[in-house]
Motif scaffolding. Structure first.
Motif, mmCIF file in Angstrom:
data_model
loop_
_atom_site.group_PDB
_atom_site.id
_atom_site.type_symbol
_atom_site.label_atom_id
_atom_site.label_comp_id
_atom_site.label_asym_id
_atom_site.label_seq_id
_atom_site.Cartn_x
_atom_site.Cartn_y
_atom_site.Cartn_z
ATOM 1 N N ALA A 52 0.845 -1.194 0.000
ATOM 2 C CA ALA A 52 0.000 0.000 0.000
ATOM 3 C C ALA A 52 0.878 1.241 0.000
ATOM 4 N N ILE A 53 0.469 2.247 -0.773
ATOM 5 C CA ILE A 53 1.225 3.499 -0.834
ATOM 6 C C ILE A 53 0.262 4.680 -0.832
ATOM 7 N N THR A 54 0.552 5.672 -0.009
ATOM 8 C CA THR A 54 -0.287 6.853 0.070
ATOM 9 C C THR A 54 0.187 7.877 -0.944
ATOM 10 N N GLU A 55 -0.585 8.979 -1.087
ATOM 11 C CA GLU A 55 -0.219 10.016 -2.043
ATOM 12 C C GLU A 55 1.052 10.752 -1.642
ATOM 13 N N ASP A 56 1.388 10.712 -0.329
ATOM 14 C CA ASP A 56 2.627 11.340 0.116
ATOM 15 C C ASP A 56 3.745 10.310 0.298
ATOM 16 N N ASP A 90 -8.483 -16.886 5.922
ATOM 17 C CA ASP A 90 -8.066 -16.242 7.157
ATOM 18 C C ASP A 90 -6.918 -15.266 6.897
ATOM 19 N N LYS A 91 -5.942 -15.686 6.072
ATOM 20 C CA LYS A 91 -4.828 -14.810 5.729
ATOM 21 C C LYS A 91 -5.316 -13.577 4.973
ATOM 22 N N ASP A 92 -6.212 -13.787 4.004
ATOM 23 C CA ASP A 92 -6.752 -12.669 3.235
ATOM 24 C C ASP A 92 -7.481 -11.675 4.141
ATOM 25 N N HIS A 93 -8.256 -12.221 5.090
ATOM 26 C CA HIS A 93 -9.025 -11.371 6.008
ATOM 27 C C HIS A 93 -8.089 -10.530 6.873
ATOM 28 N N LYS A 94 -7.040 -11.149 7.384
ATOM 29 C CA LYS A 94 -6.105 -10.420 8.249
ATOM 30 C C LYS A 94 -5.376 -9.319 7.483
ATOM 31 N N ILE A 95 -4.979 -9.623 6.238
ATOM 32 C CA ILE A 95 -4.294 -8.615 5.428
ATOM 33 C C ILE A 95 -5.229 -7.450 5.120
ATOM 34 N N SER A 96 -6.485 -7.763 4.744
ATOM 35 C CA SER A 96 -7.442 -6.696 4.424
ATOM 36 C C SER A 96 -7.704 -5.817 5.645
ATOM 37 N N ARG A 97 -7.752 -6.423 6.829
ATOM 38 C CA ARG A 97 -7.968 -5.654 8.055
ATOM 39 C C ARG A 97 -6.768 -4.749 8.328
ATOM 40 N N GLU A 98 -5.556 -5.241 8.102
ATOM 41 C CA GLU A 98 -4.355 -4.430 8.304
ATOM 42 C C GLU A 98 -4.316 -3.251 7.335
ATOM 43 N N ILE A 99 -4.767 -3.489 6.096
ATOM 44 C CA ILE A 99 -4.802 -2.408 5.107
ATOM 45 C C ILE A 99 -5.789 -1.323 5.533
ATOM 46 N N VAL A 100 -6.962 -1.748 6.000
ATOM 47 C CA VAL A 100 -7.972 -0.778 6.463
ATOM 48 C C VAL A 100 -7.437 0.025 7.642
ATOM 49 N N ASN A 101 -6.776 -0.642 8.585
ATOM 50 C CA ASN A 101 -6.214 0.056 9.747
ATOM 51 C C ASN A 101 -5.160 1.078 9.315
ATOM 52 N N PHE A 102 -4.325 0.684 8.339
ATOM 53 C CA PHE A 102 -3.310 1.598 7.812
ATOM 54 C C PHE A 102 -3.971 2.810 7.166
ATOM 55 N N ALA A 103 -5.092 2.556 6.453
ATOM 56 C CA ALA A 103 -5.825 3.648 5.810
ATOM 57 C C ALA A 103 -6.404 4.609 6.852
ATOM 58 N N LYS A 148 -5.689 8.689 7.545
ATOM 59 C CA LYS A 148 -6.860 9.489 7.170
ATOM 60 C C LYS A 148 -7.184 9.358 5.680
ATOM 61 N N ILE A 149 -7.195 8.095 5.222
ATOM 62 C CA ILE A 149 -7.491 7.798 3.820
ATOM 63 C C ILE A 149 -9.005 7.710 3.614
ATOM 64 N N SER A 150 -9.488 8.312 2.526
ATOM 65 C CA SER A 150 -10.921 8.260 2.215
ATOM 66 C C SER A 150 -11.251 7.177 1.192
ATOM 67 N N VAL A 151 -10.312 6.895 0.261
ATOM 68 C CA VAL A 151 -10.558 5.943 -0.820
ATOM 69 C C VAL A 151 -9.395 4.962 -0.910
ATOM 70 N N ILE A 152 -9.714 3.654 -0.954
ATOM 71 C CA ILE A 152 -8.716 2.620 -1.186
ATOM 72 C C ILE A 152 -8.904 2.118 -2.604
ATOM 73 N N ARG A 153 -7.879 2.246 -3.429
ATOM 74 C CA ARG A 153 -7.997 1.849 -4.827
ATOM 75 C C ARG A 153 -7.082 0.655 -5.094
ATOM 76 N N LEU A 154 -7.689 -0.478 -5.466
ATOM 77 C CA LEU A 154 -6.923 -1.673 -5.796
ATOM 78 C C LEU A 154 -6.462 -1.611 -7.237
ATOM 79 N N GLU A 155 -5.378 -2.364 -7.536
ATOM 80 C CA GLU A 155 -4.958 -2.491 -8.914
ATOM 81 C C GLU A 155 -6.074 -3.140 -9.713
#
Length: 285
Positions: free
Chosen positions: A184-188, A236-249, A253-260
């Protein structure tokens, strides 16, 4: 701004339709492999038209195969300076948005019937538990891919959805892969890596090894139980990764998560013998 996603629809083809789908799918990838091989030999993109392609496929499908072959050549072969020559293996067939239609009970596509192109209506289950497919398919439609997964036929429809992102909205980009399940990479330019590709491949090898032993012992029920266990582990692995991504967002203060764009993630290429089994058995739900 727009986002491209893939809507999956389960198909219920008749026995005769299954045979026609298999024939079209096999010929489709054979055409692409043939065209890519020719382009590699000539070191340039093909200028062939549908009349130059000797295959028992509708003209619209031949035309799409030519486009896909050119795409594979430019994005895989030329980009790697001819060190990678992909070979499609998994049968698949693709139609552009002008050559298929649906009425929420059937999908209509051109298939070869007794040497001629005819439109064939295949029963389809568009209804999902929250009717989300109905809303998604109202947007701009792209290509239709039909393939067979675990014995079941599935239609994958590419849909482009407009997004309403206001000025000041912070966007998080997420790229998916095998060596690193998610980046995951933010705009900054804040970057975070999620998951362990090495651990995932180790577990896949472990499950395959046990499955091979059980197969020799003809323990069918044990193999089914093992498959269920593997799927649970993967989810279970997918769920944990998705939760970590949301927490990082949230932290940033991320408003939109855009997947490839994942439209062609299952397009089968022999770019790495070591990774191909992990790619085509991994959970994508």
């Amino acid at each position: 701004m727009a986002q491209t996603i893939t809507v999956k629809v389960k198909l219920l083809p008749t026995t005769e339709q299954i045979q026609r789908l298999k024939q079209n799918s096999n010929e489709y990838i054979q055409v692409i492999n043939m065209l890519v091989a020719e382009m590699v030999e000539e070191k340039k993109s093909t200028k062939k038209t549908t009349k130059d392609v000797p295959a028992n496929l509708p003209s619209a499908v031949k035309n799409q195969a030519i486009k896909d072959a050119k795409s594979v050549f430019s994005t895989k072969v030329k980009k790697s300076k001819y060190t990678i020559v992909p070979i499609l293996k998994k049968p698949v067939c693709v139609w552009n948005n002008q050559n298929y239609s649906f009425d929420f009970t059937h999908i209509s596509i051109p298939l070869m019937v007794e040497g001629k192109s005819n439109r064939v209506k295949i029963r389809a289950l568009f209804i999902d538990k929250d009717n989300r497919n109905f809303d998604l398919l109202k947007h701009k439609l792209g290509t239709l891919r039909i393939t067979q997964n675990s014995g079941k036929w599935v239609a994958q429809i590419s849909v482009t959805i407009p997004t309403t992102e206001k000025t000041g909205t912070r966007v998080l980009g997420v790229d998916l892969g095998l060596k690193v399940p998610a980046v995951a990479i933010t705009e900054d330019d804040k970057v975070r890596f999620f998951g362990s590709g090495r651990e995932n491949k180790y577990m896949k090898r472990k499950f395959r090894s046990v499955r091979k032993i059980l197969g020799k012992q003809k323990k069918v029920n044990a193999i089914r139980n093992l498959d269920d266990k593997e799927q649970r582990w993967m989810k279970d692995k997918d769920h944990k990764i998705s939760r970590e991504i949301v927490n990082f967002a949230v932290e940033n203060k991320i408003s939109v998560i855009r997947l490839e764009q994942l439209t062609n993630i299952r397009q089968t290429t022999r770019t790495s013998r070591k990774n191909e089994k992990n790619l085509h058995t991994w959970c994508t739900r």
